[in-house]
Write an enzyme that holds these catalytic residues in place. Sequence first.
Site, PDB file in Angstrom:
ATOM      1  N   HIS A 179     -11.412  -1.461  -6.194  1.00  0.00           N
ATOM      2  CA  HIS A 179     -11.495  -0.033  -6.512  1.00  0.00           C
ATOM      3  C   HIS A 179     -10.268   0.441  -7.283  1.00  0.00           C
ATOM      4  O   HIS A 179     -10.310   1.512  -7.882  1.00  0.00           O
ATOM      5  CB  HIS A 179     -11.793   0.823  -5.270  1.00  0.00           C
ATOM      6  N   ASP A 229     -12.885  -6.341  -1.659  1.00  0.00           N
ATOM      7  CA  ASP A 229     -12.235  -5.319  -2.475  1.00  0.00           C
ATOM      8  C   ASP A 229     -11.007  -5.865  -3.216  1.00  0.00           C
ATOM      9  O   ASP A 229      -9.878  -5.461  -2.958  1.00  0.00           O
ATOM     10  CB  ASP A 229     -11.861  -4.122  -1.581  1.00  0.00           C
ATOM     11  N   SER A 238      -3.532   1.376  -1.369  1.00  0.00           N
ATOM     12  CA  SER A 238      -4.653   0.533  -1.805  1.00  0.00           C
ATOM     13  C   SER A 238      -4.173  -0.567  -2.728  1.00  0.00           C
ATOM     14  O   SER A 238      -3.441  -0.301  -3.683  1.00  0.00           O
ATOM     15  CB  SER A 238      -5.692   1.372  -2.548  1.00  0.00           C
TER      16      SER A 238
END
Lengths: 729, 729
Positions: free
Chosen positions: B87, B223, B663
């Site tokens: 992402h 991810d 992230s």
Amino acid sequence: MRNLTLAAALAAAILATTAPLPAHADEGMWRPSQMPQLAAQLKARGLQMDPAALSNLAGKPLDAVISLGGCTASFVSPEGLVVTNHHCGYGAIQYNSTPERDLLKDGFVAASFADELPADPNARIYVTQEISDVTAQVVEGLDGMDGKARFDAIDAREKALVAACEEPGGLRCNVYSFNGGLEYSLIRQLEIQDVRLVYAPPESIGKFGGDIDNFEWPRHTGDWSFLRAYVGKDGKPAPYAKDNVPFQPKSWLTVSQQPLQAGDYVMVAGYPGRTNRYRLASEVQDAIDWSHPESVAYFKDYLAEIERTTAGDKAAALKYASTVAGINNALKLYQGQLDGFAQMDDPVGMKRAREDALKQWLATRGEAGKAQVAALAALERELAAAEATRERDRWFPSVASGGLTGTAVSLYRNAIEQAKPDAERESGYQARDAARLEGRMKSMDKRYDASVDKALTKLRIERYLAQVPAASRVAELDAWLGIGPNDKSVADLDARLDALYAGSKLGDEAVRLQLLKADRATIEASDDPALRFAVQVMPALLRLEGEGEAREGRISALRPQFMQAMIDFNASQGRPVYPDANSSLRITFGTVRGYSPRDAVQMQPFTTLAGIVAKTTGEDPFITPQPMLDAIASGEGAQYRMAALGDVPVNFLSDVDTTGGNSGSPTLDAKGELVGLLFDGNYESLSADWIFNPDLTRSIHVDARYMRWVMDEVDHAERLLEEMGLPHD
Amino acid sequence: MRNLTLAAALAAAILATTAPLPAHADEGMWRPSQMPQLAAQLKARGLQMDPAALSNLAGKPLDAVISLGGCTASFVSPEGLVVTNHHCGYGAIQYNSTPERDLLKDGFVAASFADELPADPNARIYVTQEISDVTAQVVEGLDGMDGKARFDAIDAREKALVAACEEPGGLRCNVYSFNGGLEYSLIRQLEIQDVRLVYAPPESIGKFGGDIDNFEWPRHTGDWSFLRAYVGKDGKPAPYAKDNVPFQPKSWLTVSQQPLQAGDYVMVAGYPGRTNRYRLASEVQDAIDWSHPESVAYFKDYLAEIERTTAGDKAAALKYASTVAGINNALKLYQGQLDGFAQMDDPVGMKRAREDALKQWLATRGEAGKAQVAALAALERELAAAEATRERDRWFPSVASGGLTGTAVSLYRNAIEQAKPDAERESGYQARDAARLEGRMKSMDKRYDASVDKALTKLRIERYLAQVPAASRVAELDAWLGIGPNDKSVADLDARLDALYAGSKLGDEAVRLQLLKADRATIEASDDPALRFAVQVMPALLRLEGEGEAREGRISALRPQFMQAMIDFNASQGRPVYPDANSSLRITFGTVRGYSPRDAVQMQPFTTLAGIVAKTTGEDPFITPQPMLDAIASGEGAQYRMAALGDVPVNFLSDVDTTGGNSGSPTLDAKGELVGLLFDGNYESLSADWIFNPDLTRSIHVDARYMRWVMDEVDHAERLLEEMGLPHD
């Protein structure tokens, strides 16, 4: 909640056929007589008593395990004290509740014997006294009979056995069929008629979590209540009388004071209602493709109709409250089974694979094997034939059942049957059934409202019109509706139903009771439109009943052969086979154990008081009484805590194999002592009625330590703790 | 997904104020310089390297930890190979996707350096080079200045420090404030401008579970994505050019080949965006009572407006797709924080109790303590004063931001600022910001549709009218709306907005770019209705900005005193204090660990390939590519399995302390080797931005063994495995 009463009745009404498959190592609702066979397995799991003792119906613990008719219970004192679930004692609690004295809400603790409250006069306690094998008497000489003759012969023999066994004033007998008719047992039970309410916690404890938590884990429900069996002064069963005395059972269960832990042996003795473990692949397919989705859709529409027609009418809503609760329970059950099937990797294929394995084995068994293969094929054909008329066989009888139309049909049928000798009458209309039939006619008002019932009848008629193919439409019903077999609707249906409900007097109790005594001619001459309906459709009902009985007779010659093959096949691999549940006494055993519902999620086997506090929102069904919150906060009753948990265990999980009807069953430890009460299964267990998955199927029990903690620290039922020989603060 | 970009921007826009409280033993986003202080704790948790090495920005592992501006990443090869979340690489994947070659859907593996694809020209990689304490330079001589003067002085000093530090062509500097202005650091970063896409799994792996699983456990998301930093042939940062060469970092992370287990030490180094751990009780109260519920309601209405106005208009829907995703993410974040607060036992009281304890301690500290108590009281008064105009300060600027009105305001503001010397210009309008401002003006079309924007502007105006009390209404906006301060509605609002949108030319890129060069007089003379709006409300915007800066200046003199008191108070108990997150490099450490979200439910710390299969429905977002299902079924890649699990670990949980901005952060083991990537937190972690609950707060990581398994057995990215020095089949 696993309330057998409704769910099983619906299941029985909806599923016309019956059948079998082999047992996992981890499943089994065993007949007591099978326990010695299982000795090695029992010992391996941790049983610390003689397995033979679990076959003895006349000794402890089995003779303390009793039936309430739809629920299980047990004696826990020499004075006939009975413990069962709160939801099994619900009727007795509700019966004694008034707006001024709401025992459901407030709970009830009788201060003395004299304060114990009589339950509904229909309440019963059944104590199993004897189970005898009557297979020979039932099946002798059946060979060669055609289907209907075979059915009638079995029916007549069963009735004769029952008649010879029963004694007025307290002995009730029933014939139970095992393994699809391979074996028959005559079971004699003492029928105690004076049942009293002794203790129930408030609903906020006994029904904590309500419908939201129903069939779910984690669970925090205090699902127990205490009743007492009373008998006449002569010690024999008698209807309620003020000076009846407590029944003195031969045995009663000892409440364990040993700490139950994860991994410990547990067993449950009780009366499971119905399972479908030995159904054929085609029957599973039918359930998945048609009958279950059909039920789910119907239940949803049924609930919506009740909601619509009772909106703003509190009195009508109250009359249907228990129906709604029951349908919701059944809806969750059926949807849960469908969800369970969907989660399985090809449930139909699993059954098919087992049938194929069976056939392969039978192919090595010579002529006997060939005959069994042929019987299996014949059984398949019968089931396929039944499927061809499944829409008619489901929706036509439904129009003639329940509410006004069903009452009319029952009254007319009763008149027809009363003309026959008692032994030849249809079950439900014999002398032994008279009191219950009269009770139903009396209590109808409590669950009937004409405008609601009219909407439900209309719903059933619409289902009939929409679902039943022209080829199998029922001429008598179509005639009553004023339509032909190809018509899919009735132009003046509302007007017809208005006339039916406006014109019938069957809503009047006195009329119903009078008609219960009327003869066939009187009813046939009546101009009551509900009775006219009954008279008009009865030939079709009897015709279809006859066809169904003929099929059942043919199947009763085939399914036992399939089950015998299954038993032989399993025996060849050293595996005993337990029969599908049939409401007779069974024992299931296993261990206290959690499960993983999905990757990385582990359900622990015990819940805690802290969990109750966390769930408590103050809004129904998550209200906790303040005295209980105070007792938790102050840490009272530390002696009931479980060391590994640092808290009092509230509910626990085990991998024992149970179903509806087991509700209220005593959960026993390795020594046969009471450690809890079975009251539910997890959501994943719903489909276990068909296919048992040992990884996911779990039973839910209320822990006896939580019962004792509440009785000691919150509800102050010290009198009962003492009666059970338990210490208290 | 914890995508900092939008969530934090929204949070920053919505929350006007800033503040602090003491640290748990189990939480902490530590500054690298604090690591030696924590040596004992690090060793106790299992660190097997010298804690001092974790303070060294110029050595491994920290100099391999890089920022993407809103996400974290790390170098994993000497050739500038970068690993981050899927992402976080999403923009680069999307930028290279076309309907004919959909890299999002199909994934992408570059076969060679030459096949690596240039990312969006705005993509950047920031490599932290130096962190210097500039507190003295920023705060010297501030005492005695009033609020606005103090704010302006700090602003001017920060800008001067940045200007002196930055070098054209690749060095970017920023001043970060720590502990509410108690300390300031100047951080210098290499700014790499040529970023290329190297490898991304298909979205069905990289975004498996999508929005449904976002912020949830159990999780099965792959991810990750791989980028590469390119520089000019001279080794210095340069814009994309075909013959640029891979950047050669001084260090890169080693991918661990040791089996990570439950209970093992892990740490995460990265750039967490923003936390509110040291807010005062009154600020938590405001979030719970007003600002969060207000945000949640607004986000819901905002989404509903977009849904309504884009219904049937695919092109418009696509333009708002990323806005909708971002708002949904923010909605879940805010609702999750509210849910978390609701689950806590009195979060405001917890903060209040800590402030009371602090005050009690300060009361024992003589004059210095007294001064700090007074500063805390003054801070409380400032916050209370800010609350008095919170509706105005939220909703008036919102009308002048975003879409058409916001663009007009930006263009006018730019013209105003350009007239000043560069050093005096407002941040965002300095020479160093010009390229980004121009980029925003260029890319506006991709996320703007006039009819949707009109509805959103109307929504904001209605909020302003409904929420802002008459006493604090803004005369300039009311005048533009043609109403008085007591009017709660605008009769011809739709007509006014129609005229605004129909008349403005700012939807045209050429017009915007031309206006970016226009001077103040030109814009003030324009008859474009959007610019007329900007000119009309600008005095109010500047006035409120000035008031806000004055308040911020006053608070900047108070909050550091509170934080100093907190630090001293904690130091007196032997507890170090970490500052709230501020997008600067931090280290958090802990262990691989599950949690219990509720009584009897235990979340295990690892998910498995089997769990992916169980979740796969074949419908987005639960699709699994067939080659992957085949690889799982055939048991390929057994070397990546974890023995205790009997399967390849997919995602894992730890108790490290992270938030949006983290992230893509590397998850390192006790030896500092890469064992996974941080990509999310559980739902219970959302409220941890305010109050960290060590029992429930968990970070979610993708396991490096799953990355390697997919790269080896499914996506065949062997080239990259070799580049990272890893074996493969």
